[in-house]
Design an enzyme around this catalytic site. Structure first.
Site, PDB file in Angstrom:
ATOM      1  N   ASP A 116       0.512  -1.067   0.273  1.00 23.38           N
ATOM      2  CA  ASP A 116       0.322   0.278   0.070  1.00 23.38           C
ATOM      3  C   ASP A 116       1.202   1.236  -0.085  1.00 23.38           C
ATOM      4  OD1 ASP A 116      -2.325   2.146  -0.248  1.00 23.38           O
ATOM      5  OD2 ASP A 116      -3.335   0.612   1.952  1.00 23.38           O
TER       6      ASP A 116
HETATM    7  C1  BGC Z   1      -5.110   3.132   0.069  1.00 18.87           C
HETATM    8  C2  BGC Z   1      -5.033   2.181  -1.111  1.00 18.87           C
HETATM    9  C3  BGC Z   1      -4.679   3.170  -2.298  1.00 18.87           C
HETATM   10  C4  BGC Z   1      -3.561   3.947  -2.718  1.00 18.87           C
HETATM   11  C5  BGC Z   1      -3.211   4.357  -3.631  1.00 18.87           C
HETATM   12  C6  BGC Z   1      -3.520   4.358  -0.093  1.00 18.87           C
HETATM   13  O1  BGC Z   1      -3.614   5.315   0.625  1.00 18.87           O
HETATM   14  O2  BGC Z   1      -5.259   2.885   1.789  1.00 18.87           O
HETATM   15  O3  BGC Z   1      -5.648   1.325  -1.298  1.00 18.87           O
HETATM   16  O4  BGC Z   1      -4.978   2.136  -3.594  1.00 18.87           O
HETATM   17  O5  BGC Z   1      -3.465   4.773  -1.286  1.00 18.87           O
HETATM   18  O6  BGC Z   1      -3.958   6.106  -3.749  1.00 18.87           O
END
Ligand code: BGC
Length: 762
Positions: free
Chosen positions: A241
């Site tokens: 993530d």
């Molecule tokens: C989120 C993800 C997301 C990623 C990119 C993170 O803060 O938890 O779900 O895909 O950011 O935006």
């Protein structure tokens, strides 16, 4: 710079061959993002950068310079219903079409991987991100996530199951440890992922921010390698993530292939020095770099998949169809709905003209257009439609009181003058979002006051709800009709009009229980934890498993949802074989209009040797029927889905014995029930002196031998011990070590040692 041989051709060589031709620096580059949304290109080896982007319910491709949660500047895309709604369709065919549409839009924007679907379990109603997740049940989450993944990937674009795993709250999300026992971890939190991984081989899976039992998911070799790859056979790439990696070399060792996004070269330096210092095996880096290369190869091949240009009208139409399938009709006394188009309608509530249709955070996309319910209802009605906002969405705290009362009074006038009132209630956008959890599940007080006032003025009142996380419905007894709209995506407004006027017949079902009170919910005492730990104290009793086991009253149960027609279930038949259970049930549309029934099959194992919920959803199917039509629905419960996680063996085990199969229209509207005998797996747990006599009797090797010894040695009057139930039960609790000290049980030390040794061989 380390030199290397000429890299193999990307299009024809294997990823390992390509990586074998790269320098150490190039490999270190490949395993970390080059920008916020792209992987690194290695020009010398002909490896292009590829783009990944959010997800999950539409494309959020940032147009210009990228920022993390920067929500402006993403290219227009169709905003489909977020998972909270789409899941309620219980419709995998529809979810697959939605996935395919998202995949198509991704292709048009040269995006190789869509960061979704989100599929964590809704452990607490408070989780700020519940709107991005499907269900409190792993079968529903797994099936819906698999369907969306299949759809996306059918367009030559990868999906990313997220957030792996046990990421069930936003509070302290970057650090907190989800402390979960093995059974709930396997049976609830990993089970949906396992299902979707095995069914679809997603191109990628995204590790979560949190720790699991003390180890970051992104640095967890047990999770990312042992479980995901070795046990489930995952062949794709693990991506972090965003900013979810604390220690890059440790994450590589655990099996995290790609760190996202760039951190300006810091991670590359760490990787290089770790390899040079011998802390990180180059082979480990090679394996991760090869998976990045494989992803690029898949994306290049995917780009050759023929696809049509996407049509924003058609996608809007699909968003409308999906929204109409996703809303759940909770209540409809005296068939107040569908509305008569000739009647006058009071449309009340700001949400009717300012719809809430998606959640906030990284999933928030720029829709191609937005339908509001007020316009759609006005178009659909031939009677008079009058609107009153009823409450404000902004500035409520500052000037509460007089202004609210004024708006309420105006709404009451409008309601009184109309044949029927439809009130649009919900949570303001600021009340729920990625990044924080809610503190309560109440609707704003001014909205609750509005319902009471309108209901008094016009008892023919319908409530339509818009929100991402469950809300308490204190008015549920009094209001005659309630349509749970969740967040319905950009076409939610027109879909709501379709449902209210009966152009579409409601068929959504709750994928999560609506409790009476937050305090009734399973994780209430263990959420959101403290000092960096959250203990999953409710164990396997998540969602309806908890409410059923505790025999708690709920506002609306899991699986519930009404229709404008009615369905009868009959002729349930269940058989069992090596593959699992095979069910047949006849469903008849007994009403006067076409409709869709979601048939749900629950299985319980009364008298189980392990803790269990009274029943668990094990299969479901949606069936569309014309008025008067009947259909025999076939459902299969795979044998592995009957298994529980045996903590002694660290493996899945099917417990033999009588299973209760109940089929119905919700978890608490079970229409037919039957029992079926399921043969158990042979369980041979090695014994020790601490094992009980009961364990030894249940063991396939020692059981018959001990039976013989006891039969010969222990007489109770005329009979042997097996006729004296009470005594036998008491004896069964004796550890073998203890019983070997007795004279007369026929199990002396030597014999016990021999028996134990027999169970430890092989
Ligand atoms: C989120 C993800 C997301 C990623 C990119 C993170 O803060 O938890 O779900 O895909 O950011 O935006």
């Amino acid at each position: 710079m380390t030199t290397s041989s000429t890299p193999a051709d990307l299009r024809t060589g294997t990823a390992a061959d390509v990586v074998a031709g790269l320098t150490l620096e190039q490999k270190a580059d490949l395993v970390v993002g080059a920008t916020f949304w792209t992987t690194a290109a290695v020009d010398e080896a002909g490896i292009p950068a590829i783009m990944v982007t959010d997800g999950p319910h539409g494309l959020r491709k940032q147009a210009g310079a990228a920022d993390h949660l920067g929500l402006e500047n993403s290219v227009p895309a169709t905003c489909f219903p977020p998972a909270v709604a789409l899941g309620s369709s219980f419709d995998t065919e529809l979810a697959e079409r939605v996935g395919a549409a998202i995949g198509l839009e991704a292709r048009a924007e040269d995006v190789s991987v869509v960061l979704g679907p989100g599929m964590n379990i809704k452990r607490s109603p408070l989780c700020g991100r519940n709107f991005e997740y499907f269900s409190e049940d792993p079968l529903v989450s797994g099936e819906l996530a698999a369907a969306v993944t299949r759809g996306i990937q059918s367009r030559g674009v990868g999906a990313s199951l997220k957030h792996f795993a046990a990421n069930n709250q936003e509070h302290d999300r970057m650090r907190t440890s989800s402390d979960v026992d093995p059974r709930p971890l396997r049976e609830i939190y990993l089970r949906g992922f396992e299902r979707a991984v095995k069914a679809t081989q997603p191109w990628t899976i995204m590790s979560s921010y949190n720790k699991i039992n003390g180890t970051y998911a992104s640095q967890n070799p047990w999770l990312l390698t042992e479980v995901l790859r070795d046990q489930w056979g995952f062949e794709g790439l693990v991506v972090s993530d965003w900013f979810g990696v604390a220690d890059r070399p440790a994450a590589l060792r655990a099996g995290l292939d790609l760190e996202m996004p760039t951190n300006g070269g810091v991670s590359q330096e760490r990787v290089l020095s770790a390899v040079r210092a011998g802390e990180l095996a180059e082979d480990t880096l090679n394996a991760c770099a090869a998976r990045v290369v494989e992803l690029v190869q898949k994306s290049l091949r995917g780009a050759e998949t023929e696809v049509e240009a996407w049509d924003s009208e058609a996608h809007h139409g699909l968003a409308r169809e999906a929204a109409a399938r996703s809303a759940v009709l909770l209540k409809n006394d005296d068939a107040l709905l569908p509305l008569n188009p000739r009647n006058s309608v009071a449309v009340i509530g700001e949400f009717a003209r300012t719809p809430r249709y998606q959640g906030a955070g990284s999933s928030q996309i720029s829709p191609t257009r937005v339908d509001d319910a007020l316009t759609a209802l006005t178009e659909a009605s031939s009677g008079e439609v009058r609107f009153s906002p009823g409450f404000r969405l902004e500035g409520v705290e500052e000037t509460a009181g007089a202004q609210d009362a004024e708006l309420r009074a105006e709404a009451v006038q409008t309601a009184r003058a109309a044949d029927v009132a439809v009130i649009f209630l919900g949570l303001p956008a600021a009340a729920e979002s990625e990044g924080f959890d809610r503190q309560h599940i109440d609707l704003p007080a001014e909205q609750l006051a509005l319902v009471d006032a309108v209901l008094e003025a016009n008892p023919r009142t319908v409530v339509v709800l818009s929100h991402g996380g469950v809300v308490a419905l204190p008015f549920a007894e009094e209001v005659p009709a309630i349509l749970e709209g969740w967040l319905l995506g950009q076409a939610g407004g027109s879909a709501t009009a379709d449902l209210l006027y009966g152009t579409a017949n409601p068929s959504g079902r709750l994928t999560e229980t609506i409790p009476v009170r937050l305090a009734d919910s399973p994780a209430y005492l263990d959420f959101p934890g403290e000092h960096g730990h959250v203990r999953y104290g409710e164990g396997i009793f998540v969602g309806y498993r908890w409410y059923d086991a505790r025999e708690l009253e709920v506002a609306f149960p899991f699986g519930h949802g009404l229709s404008y027609t009615s369905f009868a279930h009959s002729a349930l038949q269940v058989s069992s074989d090596d593959a699992g259970l095979h069910l047949q049930v006849t469903v008849t549309n007994t009403g006067d209009r076409p409709g869709r029934e979601v048939v749900q099959a629950y299985v319980g194992r009364p008298g189980s040797a392990v803790a269990r919920a009274p029943r668990e959803l094990k299969a479901f199917a949606a069936v569309a029927l014309d008025a008067g039509e009947s259909h025999t629905v076939e459902l299969t419960v795979a044998r592995e889905d009957l298994a529980h996680w045996d903590v002694r063996l660290d493996d899945w085990v099917v417990e033999g014995g009588e299973h209760v199969v109940a089929v119905g229209a919700s978890s608490r509207d079970l229409r037919q029930e039957t029992t079926v005998e399921v043969p158990g797996d042979e369980v041979a747990v090695p014994l020790s002196t601490e094992a009980t006599l009961g364990d030894a009797l249940a063991h396939p090797v020692t059981g018959p031998l001990i039976r013989d010894s006891l039969q010969q040695a222990v007489q109770v009057g005329e009979d042997d011990v097996f006729s004296a139930e009470g005594l036998l039960r008491m004896l069964k609790s004796f550890p073998l070590g203890r019983i070997s000290g007795f004279a007369g049980a026929g199990l002396d030390r030597e014999k016990v040692a021999q028996l134990i040794a027999m169970t430890q061989q092989g």
